[in-house]
Motif scaffolding. Structure first.
Motif, PDB file in Angstrom:
ATOM      1  N   ASP A  33      -0.443   9.796 -11.487  1.00 38.07           N
ATOM      2  CA  ASP A  33      -1.482  10.235 -10.560  1.00 38.07           C
ATOM      3  C   ASP A  33      -0.908  10.912  -9.317  1.00 38.07           C
ATOM      4  OD1 ASP A  33      -3.554   9.303 -12.137  1.00 38.07           O
ATOM      5  OD2 ASP A  33      -3.472   7.301 -11.264  1.00 38.07           O
ATOM      6  N   ASP A  55      -4.743  14.385  -4.844  1.00 36.32           N
ATOM      7  CA  ASP A  55      -3.740  14.525  -5.905  1.00 36.32           C
ATOM      8  C   ASP A  55      -4.342  14.286  -7.288  1.00 36.32           C
ATOM      9  OD1 ASP A  55      -3.901  11.740  -6.131  1.00 36.32           O
ATOM     10  OD2 ASP A  55      -1.922  11.361  -5.272  1.00 36.32           O
ATOM     11  N   ASP A  56      -3.481  14.074  -8.286  1.00 43.85           N
ATOM     12  CA  ASP A  56      -3.936  13.924  -9.663  1.00 43.85           C
ATOM     13  C   ASP A  56      -4.812  12.691  -9.879  1.00 43.85           C
ATOM     14  OD1 ASP A  56      -2.629  16.248 -10.312  1.00 43.85           O
ATOM     15  OD2 ASP A  56      -0.884  15.263 -11.182  1.00 43.85           O
ATOM     16  N   SER A  57      -4.794  11.748  -8.944  1.00 49.09           N
ATOM     17  CA  SER A  57      -5.665  10.577  -9.035  1.00 49.09           C
ATOM     18  C   SER A  57      -7.089  10.921  -8.625  1.00 49.09           C
ATOM     19  CB  SER A  57      -5.136   9.454  -8.142  1.00 49.09           C
ATOM     20  OG  SER A  57      -5.330   9.766  -6.772  1.00 49.09           O
ATOM     21  N   GLU A  58      -7.271  12.124  -8.070  1.00 43.30           N
ATOM     22  CA  GLU A  58      -8.543  12.613  -7.531  1.00 43.30           C
ATOM     23  C   GLU A  58      -8.951  11.874  -6.261  1.00 43.30           C
ATOM     24  OE1 GLU A  58     -11.517  13.035 -10.577  1.00 43.30           O
ATOM     25  OE2 GLU A  58     -10.177  14.197 -11.842  1.00 43.30           O
ATOM     26  N   GLU A  59      -7.993  11.183  -5.638  1.00 46.58           N
ATOM     27  CA  GLU A  59      -8.200  10.535  -4.349  1.00 46.58           C
ATOM     28  C   GLU A  59      -7.322  11.234  -3.326  1.00 46.58           C
ATOM     29  OE1 GLU A  59      -8.730   6.207  -4.141  1.00 46.58           O
ATOM     30  OE2 GLU A  59      -8.098   6.202  -6.237  1.00 46.58           O
TER      31      GLU A  59
END
Length: 98
Positions: A33, A55-59
């Motif tokens: 993530d 980021d890739d975690s969408e947070e």
């Protein structure tokens, strides 16, 4: 002021955060993530004024704008280049343009 909705796991919902711009990450991909080489990321400003990367975690998380890398140091990280900077906030922070 433009906003984008960003997921907050501690709240279990998305909240609107101020859109700052968009960058592309160049460097070693890290974490499931984290950040991925060649991928574009939105930057937002939270209620305290910190600029964060979605980021890739969408947070949203705080990464160094000059040398984004994992806090653990297991990766050398990389660099961000500006894709979109509507108010030139990122340019003023010294980020290079794409």
């Amino acid at each position: 002021m433009k906003t984008i909705d960003v997921y907050q796991c501690e709240l279990g919902k998305t909240i609107p955060l101020e859109y700052v711009g968009r960058v592309r990450y160049f460097g070693e991909s890290f974490g499931v993530d984290g950040l991925t080489d060649g991928k574009d990321y939105n930057l937002v400003k939270d209620e305290t004024g910190y600029i964060k990367v979605v980021d890739d975690s969408e947070e949203d998380y705080i990464y160094s704008l000059s040398n984004p890398a994992p806090a653990t140091g297991y990766s050398p990280g990389g660099i961000f280049k500006i894709v979109d900077d509507p108010r030139e906030i990122l340019k003023k922070r010294g980020l290079p343009e794409l």
